[in-house]
Write a protein that holds these residues in place. Structure first.
Motif, short mmCIF file in Angstrom:
data_model
loop_
_atom_site.label_atom_id
_atom_site.label_comp_id
_atom_site.label_asym_id
_atom_site.label_seq_id
_atom_site.Cartn_x
_atom_site.Cartn_y
_atom_site.Cartn_z
N THR A 75 -10.72 92.02 28.88
CA THR A 75 -9.83 92.22 28.15
C THR A 75 -10.06 90.80 26.68
OG1 THR A 75 -7.86 92.90 29.57
CG2 THR A 75 -7.06 91.90 27.06
N LEU A 76 -10.17 91.17 25.96
CA LEU A 76 -10.08 90.35 24.45
C LEU A 76 -9.21 89.78 23.91
CD1 LEU A 76 -12.87 88.83 23.23
CD2 LEU A 76 -13.19 90.45 21.51
N SER A 77 -8.92 88.24 24.16
CA SER A 77 -8.19 88.30 22.74
C SER A 77 -8.07 88.02 21.23
CB SER A 77 -6.78 87.24 22.90
OG SER A 77 -5.69 87.91 24.25
N SER A 78 -7.90 87.94 20.27
CA SER A 78 -8.79 88.42 19.16
C SER A 78 -7.63 88.14 18.29
CB SER A 78 -9.50 88.76 18.52
OG SER A 78 -8.74 90.32 18.31
N ARG A 79 -7.92 87.55 16.38
CA ARG A 79 -6.68 87.85 16.09
C ARG A 79 -5.97 89.47 15.96
NH1 ARG A 79 -8.95 85.93 9.98
NH2 ARG A 79 -10.30 87.65 10.15
N ALA A 80 -6.70 90.18 15.45
CA ALA A 80 -6.34 91.03 15.37
C ALA A 80 -6.01 91.63 17.07
CB ALA A 80 -7.51 92.77 15.21
N GLY A 81 -5.37 91.04 17.57
CA GLY A 81 -5.19 91.81 19.04
C GLY A 81 -5.81 91.82 20.81
N ARG A 82 -5.35 92.44 21.03
CA ARG A 82 -5.57 92.46 22.69
C ARG A 82 -6.61 93.49 22.50
NH1 ARG A 82 -4.20 89.01 26.41
NH2 ARG A 82 -4.63 90.17 28.18
N PHE A 83 -7.92 93.95 23.10
CA PHE A 83 -8.62 94.88 23.26
C PHE A 83 -9.27 94.82 24.57
CE2 PHE A 83 -8.85 93.89 19.31
CZ PHE A 83 -8.63 94.88 18.64
N LYS A 84 -9.14 96.33 25.45
CA LYS A 84 -9.70 96.45 26.75
C LYS A 84 -11.11 96.89 26.44
CE LYS A 84 -5.28 96.37 29.62
NZ LYS A 84 -5.26 97.01 30.71
N GLY A 85 -11.64 96.35 27.30
CA GLY A 85 -13.51 97.24 27.28
C GLY A 85 -14.22 96.16 28.47
N LYS A 86 -15.88 95.96 28.78
CA LYS A 86 -16.09 95.77 29.24
C LYS A 86 -17.48 94.70 28.35
CE LYS A 86 -18.34 100.11 29.55
NZ LYS A 86 -19.35 100.36 30.51
N LEU A 87 -18.04 93.57 29.10
CA LEU A 87 -19.51 92.61 28.87
C LEU A 87 -21.03 93.68 29.32
CD1 LEU A 87 -18.50 88.98 29.79
CD2 LEU A 87 -18.37 90.33 27.53
N VAL A 88 -21.76 93.85 28.77
CA VAL A 88 -22.54 94.61 28.80
C VAL A 88 -24.07 93.64 28.03
CG1 VAL A 88 -21.76 97.20 29.16
CG2 VAL A 88 -22.63 96.00 26.59
N ARG A 89 -24.60 94.16 28.71
CA ARG A 89 -26.34 93.55 28.67
C ARG A 89 -26.82 93.98 27.55
NH1 ARG A 89 -26.64 88.34 29.51
NH2 ARG A 89 -29.09 88.43 29.98
N ALA A 90 -27.39 93.46 25.82
CA ALA A 90 -27.71 94.47 25.15
C ALA A 90 -28.86 93.16 24.75
CB ALA A 90 -27.62 94.19 23.61
N VAL A 91 -30.24 94.16 24.78
CA VAL A 91 -31.29 93.45 23.90
C VAL A 91 -31.47 93.17 22.58
CG1 VAL A 91 -33.37 93.74 23.06
CG2 VAL A 91 -32.74 94.22 25.01
N THR A 92 -30.88 91.75 22.37
CA THR A 92 -30.72 91.28 20.36
C THR A 92 -31.54 90.63 20.34
OG1 THR A 92 -28.58 91.33 22.09
CG2 THR A 92 -28.75 90.11 19.89
N ARG A 93 -31.90 90.36 18.50
CA ARG A 93 -33.08 90.10 18.30
C ARG A 93 -32.94 89.67 16.84
NH1 ARG A 93 -38.08 92.76 15.39
NH2 ARG A 93 -39.62 91.03 15.46
N LEU A 94 -32.72 88.32 16.97
CA LEU A 94 -32.47 87.72 15.68
C LEU A 94 -33.60 87.85 14.68
CD1 LEU A 94 -30.93 84.23 16.58
CD2 LEU A 94 -30.13 86.29 15.71
#
Length: 145
Positions: A75-94
């Motif tokens: 559950t991620l807390s942010s200034r937009a509220g609390r969101f239930k989700g999950k952490l996943v792996r993603a190939v990320t490229r800068l």
């Protein structure tokens, strides 16, 4: 791009950043928006060193099949509220405009309810690279550890 005092490389890639999200049409507060590639999709993401995790917007996460992946519930807390989700792996490229691009397998948060855009956060991504910001040239400078 950037070097330590002994001449070794600190960071070897550079890209321009935007002071605002051009999709919103006009500048907001001082923010740094960088182009990043998640599993092949290039998007604009807000660089947020105070964010616990990078976050992928629900629409993009759905398009890329992130919701079908296994992941740690969170559950991620942010200034937009609390969101239930999950952490996943993603190939990320800068993606570098100059120098070398950096590709890592990052950990990102996804939630079907998250509609607040894409964020590049510290845990799982920024903690795994070297980076610097040059506000004089609107440059985001980065490299592998």
């Amino acid at each position: 791009m950037l070097h330590w005092s002994d001449g070794s490389t600190f960071a070897a890639g550079r890209s321009s950043y935007l002071d605002f999200d051009e999709s919103q049409g006009e500048p907001a507060d001082a923010r740094i928006h960088v182009r990043v590639e998640f599993d092949g999709a290039v998007v604009l993401a807000l660089l947020d060193t105070g964010a616990a995790w990078s976050v992928v917007d629900a629409e993009l996460a759905n398009e890329l099949g992130f919701f079908e992946r296994d992941g740690e519930p969170l559950t991620l807390s942010s200034r937009a509220g609390r969101f239930k989700g999950k952490l996943v792996r993603a190939v990320t490229r800068l993606v570098a405009e100059d120098g070398e691009s950096v590709e890592i397998e990052a950990t990102v948060f996804v939630s079907p309810e998250w509609r607040a855009g894409n964020f590049i956060g510290y845990s799982g991504l920024l903690e795994r690279i070297r980076f610097a910001v040059d506000p004089d040239t609107n440059s985001f400078i980065f490299g592998a550890l």
